[in-house]
Structure formats: structure tokens, C-alpha cells
Design an enzyme around this catalytic site. Structure first.
Site, mmCIF file in Angstrom:
data_model
loop_
_atom_site.group_PDB
_atom_site.id
_atom_site.type_symbol
_atom_site.label_atom_id
_atom_site.label_comp_id
_atom_site.label_asym_id
_atom_site.label_seq_id
_atom_site.Cartn_x
_atom_site.Cartn_y
_atom_site.Cartn_z
ATOM 1 N N ASN A 1 9.156 0.561 -12.651
ATOM 2 C CA ASN A 1 8.004 -0.328 -12.964
ATOM 3 C C ASN A 1 7.596 -0.291 -14.475
ATOM 4 O OD1 ASN A 1 7.170 1.784 -11.257
ATOM 5 N ND2 ASN A 1 5.091 0.908 -12.092
ATOM 6 N N GLN B 1 10.219 -3.842 -7.887
ATOM 7 C CA GLN B 1 10.537 -4.514 -9.149
ATOM 8 C C GLN B 1 12.004 -4.892 -9.491
ATOM 9 O OE1 GLN B 1 8.345 -5.124 -11.777
ATOM 10 N NE2 GLN B 1 6.690 -3.915 -10.876
ATOM 11 N N THR C 1 -1.697 -9.451 13.182
ATOM 12 C CA THR C 1 -1.294 -10.935 13.221
ATOM 13 C C THR C 1 -0.447 -11.308 12.197
ATOM 14 O OG1 THR C 1 -3.122 -11.420 14.545
ATOM 15 C CG2 THR C 1 -2.001 -13.030 13.627
ATOM 16 N N CYS D 1 -4.835 4.167 -15.071
ATOM 17 C CA CYS D 1 -5.835 4.826 -15.839
ATOM 18 C C CYS D 1 -6.977 4.368 -14.954
ATOM 19 C CB CYS D 1 -6.096 4.253 -17.177
ATOM 20 S SG CYS D 1 -6.843 2.559 -16.989
HETATM 21 N N1 PLP Z 1 6.292 -0.206 -6.194
HETATM 22 C C1 PLP Z 1 6.141 -0.799 -7.172
HETATM 23 C C2 PLP Z 1 7.692 -0.271 -8.288
HETATM 24 C C3 PLP Z 1 5.618 -1.539 -8.035
HETATM 25 O O1 PLP Z 1 5.698 -2.012 -9.150
HETATM 26 C C4 PLP Z 1 4.473 -2.165 -7.226
HETATM 27 C C5 PLP Z 1 3.292 -2.920 -7.814
HETATM 28 O O2 PLP Z 1 2.697 -2.805 -8.952
HETATM 29 C C6 PLP Z 1 3.978 -1.471 -5.992
HETATM 30 C C7 PLP Z 1 5.152 -0.776 -5.341
HETATM 31 C C8 PLP Z 1 3.167 -2.365 -4.815
HETATM 32 O O3 PLP Z 1 3.387 -3.534 -4.465
HETATM 33 P P1 PLP Z 1 1.897 -4.307 -4.148
HETATM 34 O O4 PLP Z 1 1.331 -4.735 -5.148
HETATM 35 O O5 PLP Z 1 2.803 -5.600 -3.388
HETATM 36 O O6 PLP Z 1 1.182 -3.318 -2.827
#
Ligand code: PLP
Length: 407
Positions: A156, A184, A242, A335
Site C-alpha cells: 500500500n 490494494q 448480522t 503517524c
Molecule cells: N490492507 C491494506 C494493504 C490496506 O491498504 C488497508 C487500508 O488502508 C487495509 C488492509 C485495511 O482495510 P480497511 O480500511 O478496509 O480496514
């Protein structure tokens, strides 16, 4: 209107998803109820399950709805660890990439601190890509001790794509389940759960034009997972709660649209990304692209991701100065409470803390245009010059509002 270059954090909802969401929000019915309204809601959920399964290359029964990517990652990592260890107490090792999102990283560290897990952090190269040889060596040294392997599909922060199918093939040779966080990657890269060899794979709604607060874990039919949430057992006894019919319908609409548009949208975004990279490096020659370069558009990097480090400045200073100029970007990393921390991803890639501090991620998505890129390139030199002047010591604490970002 600001120029939005933070689609990796969350992307605007698609027209298809918004239509499905509003349609279902005005209706009532618990999909577990047996009367007509319940059966209607159940039909919506099961149709959505089929659409999502088709979009992700899975069987409908493999789709387990969750409240998003974070829950899906927690369920996969804890669920696999507990179930494998309960079958054999020796299985305590989690083989994990050090560049995972906190949804995986912190879950693994929690199991290490509280539940006897032993963690093997895999080495990565300068682009943040995991070494397949290291996975092979680690598994081969003591296959009976391994509970699971977890490596994300694409990062990400820096956008690098991981050799997930190769690693899954290796793990499968030893009967070891592998999880991948595809939050991602899904909707941005062509992928198939069935073809990947994975045991579990996480996806999330708001990264693909669906709503926030809904996602899914793909769970292979033979895979055993110990649940994290206990209750009504709605989703294969793996996940309770649910079902959120409107969000699930919208997730399916977003997935169908994103995957349907991918053959044109993927190359369009990758070309725009290359224009952005050339523009940024032209405007600020000191900028260093991080993550796997992909000038041939070969799918080595997320099509919408461009990540740089800018020497001599704090990433959050640059972020706030760009924001003042109407450009919305991200430092890409965590951060907390106003204290900028260097990214664990960049440190794992071998950057020094000082290099890692000047990080800035620009991420493109379905609303991005050439003029967005031009606006960034025009605003960047002055923002960078001012951020540099503010220097490493006087970071943006005076203009920032304290907050937490884990995107
Ligand atoms: N995994 C990755 C690589 C992400 O970029 C993110 C979100 O920033 C998440 C997991 C978490 O997903 P969610 O925001 O749906 O909880």
C-alpha cells in the site's frame, strides 16, 4: 475542488455502488429472517456473493463477508494460526513479510506477544519485494513448525507487487496455508483466488469504489479457520454478525465495475502514473522513486501508485504545504498522535530513518485525470522548497492537527 491524489487511502464511491447502496438502504430485512423481507434480503446477499466470487475468481461459498480489510486480515491470520496450532502444538511459526499493512503486522505481533507465536520476518530487496528463496529456506528448515505464511499481494505504500503465486506454490508443497492481503491489489490488478493457490485472501470495499466498512475474506473450501468473532455464526460459522445487506450489495456493484473496467483502466492509470513520475522527477530532480519501477507497464507495480522520498524535508511538512496548494497526498505510513514515525516499509527496504522521513505517496484512481498530474507538477517545486526550509527539525507540528493514519 482539491486535486485528490490519495486513492490508496480511499477512493470515491462508484455510481454503481452508490445506486446499489441507496436502493438497499431504503429497504428492510435481515437476511437470516425467514419471512418475505428476510428472504428478499438473503437473495440480495447471495447474488452479491456470486458477483464478488466471479470478480475475484472464486467459488461463491468461498466469500466470507466482513466489516472490511482489517477484520478480514485479523480473521485470516488469527484463524489460521489457532486452527493449525490446535491441530499440532508444534506449529507456532508465522512466516511474514516485514512490509505488511498494520492490519497484518500488528495481528502477527499480537500473536507473538500473547499467544506463543514465533515470527520469521522475511528479507525484502531494495524495492520491498520478498525473496522466494528465503521463504523456501525457512519452510524447508522445519516444515512441521510452520503455522502459516502471510505475504501481501501489493504494497500500500510503495506499490510493489509480490510473487504471491510462487510463494503459495511453495507453501502448498508442504501443506502449509498462505494468506495474502489483496486490499490494494483487488480491482487494480488482474487476480484470481482460485489460480493463486492461497488459503485465504482479504479484500476491502472502500479501495475499489465501494463503501467503507465492508469487505470479504476469501476462504478456500477445505481451509479450517478458528473464528475471531462469536455469535450467530452467519458466515459458514467462520464469522458472526448480522449481514449488512446494503453495503454487501454495494461492494458487489463496485467489484463488478472495477474488474469490468480493469482492461482499459489499468493501462490508463499506469500511463498516468508514468507521466506523474516523469513530471515529479523533472520538477524536483532530488526526488527518488521508491518501490519497483514499471516503465514497461508490466504489472510489477500498482498502476495508481507513485511513491517518492524527498531529501532534506519531512514528509508531513510537504503534505501540508501541498494541501495548502490544493493537492491532497499522503506520507503513506503511520503517524500516531502527531509524532511522525519513519515507515516500517521503507526501513525494511534498507532506507535510513532520515531518508524515510521525506516520504510522499501520490495515488491515482478512477476519477484521476492528466490535469491532476499537471497541477501536482506545477505546485511541487515551491512546496518542496518551503518544506526543505522548514527542515528536518521543525516538521509540520505547527500546522498539523494531531491524528492517526494507517492507510
Ligand atoms: N490492507 C491494506 C494493504 C490496506 O491498504 C488497508 C487500508 O488502508 C487495509 C488492509 C485495511 O482495510 P480497511 O480500511 O478496509 O480496514
Amino acid at each position: 475542488m482539491p486535486v485528490y491524489l490519495d486513492h490508496a487511502a480511499t477512493t470515491p464511491i462508484s455510481a454503481q455502488a452508490l445506486a446499489a447502496l441507496t436502493r438497499e438502504l431504503s429497504r428492510c430485512g435481515n437476511p437470516s429472517s425467514l419471512h418475505g423481507s428476510g428472504r428478499r434480503a438473503r437473495r440480495v446477499v447471495e447474488e452479491a456473493r456470486e458477483v464478488i466470487a466471479a470478480a475475484v475468481g472464486a467459488h461463491p461459498s468461498e466469500v466470507v463477508f466482513t466489516s472490511g480489510g482489517t477484520e478480514a486480515d485479523n480473521l485470516a491470520v488469527k484463524g489460521l494460526y489457532w486452527s493449525r496450532r490446535n491441530e499440532d502444538q508444534r506449529r507456532r511459526k508465522i512466516i511474514c513479510s516485514p512490509v505488511e499493512h498494520h492490519a497484518v503486522l500488528d495481528t502477527v505481533e499480537w500473536l507473538q506477544r500473547h499467544d506463543g507465536a514465533e515470527v520469521c520476518w522475511l528479507p525484502v530487496d531494495d524495492y520491498g519485494v520478498v525473496s522466494v528463496d528465503a521463504v523456501r529456506a525457512e519452510i524447508a528448515s522445519d516444515p512441521g513448525a510452520v503455522a502459516l505464511v502471510t505475504v501481501m499481494w501489493a504494497n500500500n505504500e510503495v506499490g510493489s507487487v509480490q510473487p504471491v503465486a510462487e510463494i503459495a506454490r511453495l507453501a502448498n508443497e508442504y501443506g502449509i496455508p498462505m494468506h495474502s492481503d489483496a486490499v490494494q491489489a483487488f480491482g487494480s490488478l488482474p487476480l484470481s483466488f482460485a489460480g493463486s493457490g492461497l488459503a485465504t485472501m482479504a479484500i476491502s470495499g472502500h479501495k475499489i469504489g465501494g463503501p467503507v466498512g465492508v469487505g470479504a475474506l476469501l476462504v478456500g473450501r477445505a481451509v479450517k479457520l478458528t473464528p475471531v468473532l462469536h455469535g450467530g455464526g452467519q458466515e459458514r460459522e467462520i464469522r458472526s454478525g448480522t449481514l449488512d445487506t446494503p453495503s454487501i450489495a454495494a461492494l458487489a456493484a463496485a467489484a463488478e465495475a472495477a474488474v469490468g473496467h480493469l482492461p482499459e483502466e489499468g493501462p490508463r492509470l499506469a500511463r498516468l502514473r508514468e507521466k506523474l513520475i516523469a513530471g515529479v522527477v523533472g520538477a524536483v530532480p532530488e526526488a527518488v522513486l521508491r518501490g519497483t519501477p514499471d516503465p514497461e507497464l508490466a504489472g510489477l507495480r500498482l498502476p495508481g501508485n507513485a511513491h517518492f522520498t524527498f531529501p532534506g524535508c519531512e514528509g508531513d511538512s510537504l503534505l501540508f504545504l501541498l494541501d495548502l496548494a490544493g493537492i491532497e497526498s499522503s506520507t503513506g505510513s503511520a503517524c500516531t498522535a502527531g509524532v511522525p514515525r519513519p515507515s516500517h516499509v521503507l526501513l525494511a527496504m534498507g532506507l535510513t530513518e532520515e531518508q524515510a522521513r521525506g516520504a510522499q505517496r501520490f495515488s491515482l484512481g478512477h476519477t484521476s485525470t492528466e490535469s491532476d498530474v499537471e497541477a501536482l507538477v506545477a505546485a511541487l517545486p515551491e512546496a518542496y522548497a518551503r518544506a526543505r526550509k522548514a527542515g528536518m527539525a521543525g516538521h509540520a507540528s505547527s500546522i498539523r492537527t494531531a491524528g492517526t493514519q494507517h492507510l
